[in-house]
Every structure is written in C-alpha cells, then in structure tokens.
Design a protein around this motif. Structure first.
Motif, mmCIF file in Angstrom:
data_model
loop_
_atom_site.group_PDB
_atom_site.id
_atom_site.type_symbol
_atom_site.label_atom_id
_atom_site.label_comp_id
_atom_site.label_asym_id
_atom_site.label_seq_id
_atom_site.Cartn_x
_atom_site.Cartn_y
_atom_site.Cartn_z
ATOM 1 N N ALA A 1 0.820 -1.208 0.000
ATOM 2 C CA ALA A 1 0.000 0.000 0.000
ATOM 3 C C ALA A 1 0.853 1.257 0.000
ATOM 4 O O ALA A 1 0.438 2.302 -0.476
ATOM 5 C CB ALA A 1 -0.934 -0.001 1.202
ATOM 6 N N GLY A 2 2.043 1.201 0.532
ATOM 7 C CA GLY A 2 2.866 2.389 0.597
ATOM 8 C C GLY A 2 3.686 2.639 -0.632
ATOM 9 O O GLY A 2 4.415 3.618 -0.689
ATOM 10 N N VAL B 1 -2.148 4.864 4.148
ATOM 11 C CA VAL B 1 -2.280 4.620 2.711
ATOM 12 C C VAL B 1 -3.162 3.398 2.512
ATOM 13 O O VAL B 1 -2.871 2.317 3.045
ATOM 14 C CB VAL B 1 -0.913 4.384 2.033
ATOM 15 N N GLY B 2 -4.246 3.571 1.773
ATOM 16 C CA GLY B 2 -5.136 2.453 1.451
ATOM 17 C C GLY B 2 -5.160 2.204 -0.042
ATOM 18 O O GLY B 2 -5.208 3.149 -0.843
ATOM 19 N N THR B 3 -5.087 0.954 -0.446
ATOM 20 C CA THR B 3 -5.101 0.611 -1.865
ATOM 21 C C THR B 3 -6.115 -0.498 -2.127
ATOM 22 O O THR B 3 -6.394 -1.333 -1.259
ATOM 23 C CB THR B 3 -3.724 0.117 -2.358
ATOM 24 N N LEU B 4 -6.660 -0.482 -3.317
ATOM 25 C CA LEU B 4 -7.518 -1.561 -3.797
ATOM 26 C C LEU B 4 -7.078 -1.892 -5.213
ATOM 27 O O LEU B 4 -7.211 -1.069 -6.117
ATOM 28 C CB LEU B 4 -8.989 -1.159 -3.780
ATOM 29 N N ASP B 5 -6.513 -3.073 -5.387
ATOM 30 C CA ASP B 5 -6.061 -3.545 -6.696
ATOM 31 C C ASP B 5 -7.071 -4.562 -7.227
ATOM 32 O O ASP B 5 -7.365 -5.554 -6.558
ATOM 33 C CB ASP B 5 -4.679 -4.189 -6.599
ATOM 34 N N THR B 6 -7.585 -4.298 -8.408
ATOM 35 C CA THR B 6 -8.526 -5.210 -9.059
ATOM 36 C C THR B 6 -7.815 -5.861 -10.245
ATOM 37 O O THR B 6 -7.466 -5.177 -11.209
ATOM 38 C CB THR B 6 -9.781 -4.461 -9.532
ATOM 39 N N LYS C 1 -6.467 1.563 -7.330
ATOM 40 C CA LYS C 1 -6.989 2.778 -6.730
ATOM 41 C C LYS C 1 -6.289 2.977 -5.386
ATOM 42 O O LYS C 1 -6.034 2.019 -4.659
ATOM 43 C CB LYS C 1 -8.497 2.690 -6.523
ATOM 44 N N ARG C 2 -5.999 4.226 -5.041
ATOM 45 C CA ARG C 2 -5.264 4.505 -3.816
ATOM 46 C C ARG C 2 -5.816 5.760 -3.142
ATOM 47 O O ARG C 2 -6.222 6.713 -3.806
ATOM 48 C CB ARG C 2 -3.785 4.703 -4.115
ATOM 49 N N LYS C 3 -5.838 5.724 -1.831
ATOM 50 C CA LYS C 3 -6.262 6.881 -1.054
ATOM 51 C C LYS C 3 -5.244 7.099 0.059
ATOM 52 O O LYS C 3 -4.802 6.145 0.705
ATOM 53 C CB LYS C 3 -7.657 6.652 -0.461
#
Length: 415
Positions: free
Chosen positions: A36-37, A130-135, A293-295
């Motif tokens: 995530a980082g 840091v938050g991530t979502l990988d599709t 996507k990352r926030k």
C-alpha cells in the motif's frame, strides 16, 4: 521495518496457476512488505494533510505515558473470522529520552545534556495512512485473422466445434497475480475455414490495372503495349546534327510491353498471394491487467514533515486481504480505519464489459512518524521518531554540537 513509503517497485511472490485458488481470503497483521505504501509521493502526503486529520496514535502533548499500537496487534478480521485484541506498547518520556540519548551516543562530538535535561514541550503525531484496492482482471477479445492458404490440412469444424471465448482453458498462460499488464494471443481451436479468395474469385490472378484499366471487370486483354517514353513511339532518337539512331529502349519498335504484367494482362493477387484461397481463423486476445486505486490520509502535522523523513520511513501493513471481491476491513477499536477502508473500497475501478474480475487485493498501511519538540530557556529543537522500530531522525539544529563543521564526522552523519 519493512519498506520505504516512497518506493518505486513492489514485488509479489505468489503465483496461482489455476482459478480454483481464487476464493481464498488472506489476511495478515504482521510486518509484511507494504504494497500500500508503494509509490506514494510527498505531494500526495502534503495534499492529504490539508483535507484530512486522522486521529492521533497518542495525545499531542505528553502529559502521561501514552500507548502506541504494535504492528502485530492491530485488530482486524482473521481468515477464520475471529478478531484480535489490540495490544499496546508504551512510549513515554523516559523512552523518548533514551531513544534520543542512544542516537546522540553514536554521533561524535555531540553532547547529551539537552537530551537529558531539556523539557519535552510537545509530541506531535505525523502519521500517514495509505489504502489501496487492486482489481486484477482478465479481458478477452476475439479477432478474425485471414491469411493466404498454401495447402495442407487445417483445424476446422470436422475436428470438433469451436469453444466459446470464455471456455478456453488458459491456465498455462496465467501470469503472476497483480502484474501490471500481460497480453497473449491464442488460436481458437476448430475455428479455421478455407474459402475462395473474393479478390480474384479463386484464380490467384487479377486484371492488370495498368494495361487493362478501362476493361470490364473480370476481362482482360493480352499483349497490350505502351508507347515508348524515350522515343515517343518513333523508334528513332533524333540528334542535334540532324541524324537519327535506333532507340535502345524499344529497339526501334516504338512500343514497350506493360511494365506491370509484361503484357500478360494479369498480375498475382496480393490478397491470397496467388493461391486462390484464404484461411480464416479466430484469435483470442487475452489481456491481464491490474486496475489500482489509492487513497492517502495524513495528519495535519505530516504536511510539514521534511521529505527525507518519508523517504526513510517504512510503512507497516495493518491489513492485506485478497479475495474475489474485497469488502471493507474491520478494526475492532478504530472507527477511523473502518471508515478509511470503506472509502478505499468505494473507489473500486470500473471493469470493462469484455473483462472478468479474477481477484482483488485490499491493503492498508500506516507510516508512524512522531515529531518531538524540546525546549529550554527560549531555545528549541525537534526530531522525529520514525516507524515502529523507533528510528531517530534529526536533520538541522541540535544545541550541543562541538565540531563546528570541521570534524570529519559530519560526512558519515549525513546531516
């Protein structure tokens, strides 16, 4: 300490060679490599600190011993569904001074008196989440390929019916999960057909457009000649002295055969390369790609942290879940992390209609950065405690340096 927040590359060691494993749910609160980082920029941190303010890990002013969660004890759902209690380790004034004294002890010509006696005025939380979502998706598209048929056998319907596009077994081509992009082209079995070339109606030759340009389609004339461009059809070349000589280009004939077909009237069909037949087949174009996507959420204090701190900081992964479709993570004692995880999930990338979702990966990481300010008699300095490993970082001013820039220790201190 696992991985710098501002890194450029990530590694994924898992490889799933078939789809039967894709329903697994993998969670880990240990110090795993923080995907995530990866790739977070200082500009993102600065921007996030201006619009968000996550709750601190401990109070901004150190009035009593404070609690700092250990990376092994962050609560979140396990694979079996049972949560973990939040265990804590204490970061108090004594430990802060011990960390600073130990840091100073490795520096030549630095005195420990400020670390021992100066008052700790403030302890400021500068964390970055840091938050991530990988599709990870697989996209399939069928293309029609036509090539000249040169003879021999072909894989047509007599050998079986052609499978549907998503019925193709491509497990041998399946890449490592969450690769940025991979493409492969696979012939669809039993999809080949041989047909007569429409360009030449199966003859392998077409009418020459040079010497039969005005003829009816399909009809041609042989032995068509063209006027010699060198002697203008005379067969003779005139000279300045009034004499003539035989034209060497047409040998005195005044006419030349068609340069395109040599006056045959026909040329080879380029569509079928003169074979008269075309082999048509379906090609499956398969693309695997990761839609990310990352926030980023940062405390207000993170906006003023030096860039070098984030380059040294190493994120700790609070959760890492892989599933067919990820749901928000659950933290038993943190409303902020639950809300933050839901916001990351809501950013899910749009999947094209020609693609299917293979797997998703959701991760949340935190980079703990603490700014400590010490003062005495109107003078002050600050330093940073970075990560769960509690590394001390001090860039500029420390009041008890005695080398005045002349000591060689400044080179290895990297100040």
């Amino acid at each position: 300490m696992d991985k710098p927040l501002l890194s450029d590359k990530t590694k994924e060691s898992e490889r799933w060679d078939s789809y039967q494993y894709l329903q697994r749910n993998i969670s880990s609160a240990r110090n795993n490599v923080s995907f995530a980082g990866a790739g977070v920029t200082v500009e993102e941190v600065r921007s996030a600190s201006a619009v968000s303010d996550p709750p601190p890990l401990y109070p901004p002013v150190l009035t009593s011993p404070v609690s700092l969660p250990t990376p092994e004890a962050i609560g979140y759902p396990s694979a079996s569904g049972a949560g973990h209690e939040l265990q804590r380790q204490v970061l108090d004034e004594i430990e802060i001074r011990e960390l600073l004294i130990d840091h100073i002890g490795h520096r030549c010509c630095w005195g420990s008196r400020p670390a021992r006696t100066w008052k700790i005025r403030a302890v400021e939380d500068c964390n970055v989440y840091v938050g991530t979502l990988d599709t990870f998706i697989e996209e399939r598209e069928a293309l029609t390929q036509t090539v000249p048929f040169t003879g021999g056998s072909f894989n047509g319907k007599k050998h079986g019916s052609a499978p549907e596009l998503w019925q193709l077994d491509l497990r041998s081509q399946f890449p490592t999960l969450f690769v940025p992009y991979k493409e492969t082209r696979v012939p669809v079995p039993h999809s080949e057909t041989v047909d007569k070339c429409t360009g030449c109606t199966g003859r392998g030759e077409v009418v020459c457009p040079t010497c039969n340009a005005d003829g009816e389609p399909g009809f041609y004339k042989e032995n068509q000649v063209m006027k010699c461009s060198k002697c203008y059809g005379r067969g003779l070349i005139a000279h300045k002295d009034g004499s003539d000589s035989i034209c060497g280009e047409c040998n005195g004939e005044g006419k030349l055969p068609c340069p395109n077909c040599q006056s045959r009237g026909l040329i080879k069909c380029e569509t079928c390369n003169g074979s008269g037949s075309l082999l048509t087949s379906s090609i499956a174009v398969v693309r695997w790609k990761t839609l990310s996507k990352r926030k980023v959420s940062a405390t207000r204090g993170a906006g003023s942290v030096p860039e070098e701190v984030f380059h040294r900081a190493e994120g700790v992964q609070l959760c890492n879940t892989q599933a067919y479709q990820c749901t928000p993570a659950y933290f038993a004692d943190s409303y902020f992390l639950n809300k933050f995880s839901s916001e990351v999930i809501s950013l899910r990338a749009e999947v094209p209609p020609t693609a299917n979702v293979v797997c998703e990966r959701h991760a949340i990481s935190v980079v703990p950065v603490t700014r400590v300010t010490m003062e005495d008699r109107g003078k002050a300095f600050n330093f940073y405690i970075i990560g769960f490993g509690k590394e001390i970082y001090m860039k500029d001013y420390y009041p008890a340096r005695f080398c005045w820039g002349l000591c060689p220790c400044l080179e290895w201190l990297k100040v």
